[in-house]
Scaffold this motif. Structure first.
Motif, PDB file in Angstrom:
ATOM      1  N   TYR A  86       0.836  -1.328  -0.014  1.00 15.96           N
ATOM      2  CA  TYR A  86      -0.126   0.147  -0.069  1.00 15.96           C
ATOM      3  C   TYR A  86       0.770   1.044   0.034  1.00 15.96           C
ATOM      4  O   TYR A  86       0.571   2.168  -0.583  1.00 15.96           O
ATOM      5  CB  TYR A  86      -0.928   0.321   1.352  1.00 15.96           C
ATOM      6  CG  TYR A  86      -2.053  -1.120   1.305  1.00 15.96           C
ATOM      7  CD1 TYR A  86      -2.769  -1.303   0.056  1.00 15.96           C
ATOM      8  CD2 TYR A  86      -1.989  -2.072   2.122  1.00 15.96           C
ATOM      9  CE1 TYR A  86      -3.786  -2.394  -0.136  1.00 15.96           C
ATOM     10  CE2 TYR A  86      -2.778  -3.225   2.001  1.00 15.96           C
ATOM     11  CZ  TYR A  86      -3.677  -3.311   1.269  1.00 15.96           C
ATOM     12  OH  TYR A  86      -4.504  -4.336   1.153  1.00 15.96           O
ATOM     13  N   MET A 144      -5.486  -1.486  -6.910  1.00 17.86           N
ATOM     14  CA  MET A 144      -5.338  -1.446  -5.732  1.00 17.86           C
ATOM     15  C   MET A 144      -6.809  -1.589  -4.992  1.00 17.86           C
ATOM     16  O   MET A 144      -6.986  -2.111  -3.545  1.00 17.86           O
ATOM     17  CB  MET A 144      -4.903   0.058  -5.466  1.00 17.86           C
ATOM     18  CG  MET A 144      -3.442  -0.015  -5.762  1.00 17.86           C
ATOM     19  SD  MET A 144      -2.322  -1.287  -5.027  1.00 17.86           S
ATOM     20  CE  MET A 144      -2.390  -1.102  -3.292  1.00 17.86           C
ATOM     21  N   HIS A 203      -7.368  -4.479  -1.981  1.00 22.81           N
ATOM     22  CA  HIS A 203      -7.747  -4.117  -0.660  1.00 22.81           C
ATOM     23  C   HIS A 203      -9.081  -4.943  -0.390  1.00 22.81           C
ATOM     24  O   HIS A 203      -9.125  -5.410   0.795  1.00 22.81           O
ATOM     25  CB  HIS A 203      -8.403  -2.685  -0.654  1.00 22.81           C
ATOM     26  CG  HIS A 203      -7.396  -1.564  -0.178  1.00 22.81           C
ATOM     27  ND1 HIS A 203      -6.719  -1.329   0.702  1.00 22.81           N
ATOM     28  CD2 HIS A 203      -6.886  -0.620  -1.005  1.00 22.81           C
ATOM     29  CE1 HIS A 203      -5.881  -0.381   0.881  1.00 22.81           C
ATOM     30  NE2 HIS A 203      -5.955  -0.027  -0.226  1.00 22.81           N
ATOM     31  N   TYR A 261       1.781   2.079  -3.255  1.00 22.51           N
ATOM     32  CA  TYR A 261       0.900   2.860  -4.039  1.00 22.51           C
ATOM     33  C   TYR A 261       0.668   4.239  -3.772  1.00 22.51           C
ATOM     34  O   TYR A 261       0.570   5.165  -4.683  1.00 22.51           O
ATOM     35  CB  TYR A 261      -0.539   2.098  -4.115  1.00 22.51           C
ATOM     36  CG  TYR A 261      -1.565   2.767  -4.774  1.00 22.51           C
ATOM     37  CD1 TYR A 261      -1.568   2.791  -6.102  1.00 22.51           C
ATOM     38  CD2 TYR A 261      -2.549   3.756  -4.115  1.00 22.51           C
ATOM     39  CE1 TYR A 261      -2.436   3.602  -7.000  1.00 22.51           C
ATOM     40  CE2 TYR A 261      -3.319   4.475  -4.925  1.00 22.51           C
ATOM     41  CZ  TYR A 261      -3.628   4.312  -6.124  1.00 22.51           C
ATOM     42  OH  TYR A 261      -4.470   5.075  -6.938  1.00 22.51           O
ATOM     43  N   ASP A 262       1.013   4.544  -2.555  1.00 21.48           N
ATOM     44  CA  ASP A 262       0.953   5.954  -1.817  1.00 21.48           C
ATOM     45  C   ASP A 262       1.968   6.839  -2.678  1.00 21.48           C
ATOM     46  O   ASP A 262       1.757   7.951  -3.340  1.00 21.48           O
ATOM     47  CB  ASP A 262       0.967   6.070  -0.407  1.00 21.48           C
ATOM     48  CG  ASP A 262      -0.354   5.336   0.123  1.00 21.48           C
ATOM     49  OD1 ASP A 262      -1.360   5.227  -0.483  1.00 21.48           O
ATOM     50  OD2 ASP A 262      -0.190   4.938   1.551  1.00 21.48           O
TER      51      ASP A 262
END
Length: 175
Positions: free
Chosen positions: A2, A90, A94, A5-6
């Motif tokens: 994650y 994503m 999730h 991706y951020d």
């Protein structure tokens, strides 16, 4: 994954940085997915009976969707289509990860027992060193064929990785 991706999102407008973070994310997701398919899902099938078979099949279908999307992502360059596809990936991850953490693993861990659970976690971590680092949606997703194809694909993936752009150590230090 994650956080990768951020970082990709934060790098909006910087195609080089986005390419690097997308590659890092793909590398991690590909290894994680195959590791689960080789180690975790057979344990679910063995120890959870029909429920385990059903959960493992659902999880493999989720992985297949992500593998197909990652394969498509690999053919795009950073831009709107790339960003939209990665956002879709994503979103799917999730939901998939939440399901595994709230449904699959809480059922599996007690069925395995503490020692076997620890051993499976160690095997999973070890396996991630030997599996493909890129999405292969046409590869089998169940052992033993996945294991064989994975071990054959991994060296080619690692060769490609040697020439691919990944986040620099400096970029990673800022995460």
């Amino acid at each position: 994954m994650y956080e990768y991706y951020d970082e990709y999102v934060k790098a909006s407008g910087n195609a080089d940085a986005q390419e690097r973070w997308a590659r890092q994310l793909t590398w991690e997701v590909a290894r994680h997915a195959v590791g689960e398919e080789i180690i975790v899902y057979p344990l679910m099938e063995k120890h959870l009976g029909e429920k385990g078979l059903k959960l493992a099949d659902e999880d493999r279908a989720d992985h297949q969707t992500v593998k197909e999307q990652l394969y498509q992502l690999d053919s795009l360059t950073p831009g709107k289509d790339h960003a939209d596809l990665l956002r879709s990936i994503m979103d799917h991850l999730h939901e998939h990860n939440d399901h595994e953490e709230t449904k699959d693993l809480p059922l599996l861990e007690p069925a395995l027992g503490k020692d076997a659970s620890v051993s499976a976690a160690q095997s999973f971590t070890r396996t991630k060193h030997f599996v493909p680092t890129r999405a292969h949606p046409s590869a089998p997703n169940k052992p033993p064929f996945e294991t064989i194809v994975g071990f054959l694909s991994a060296p080619l993936d690692k060769l490609k990785d040697a020439f691919a752009k990944f986040p620099t150590e400096e970029m990673k230090a800022n995460v």
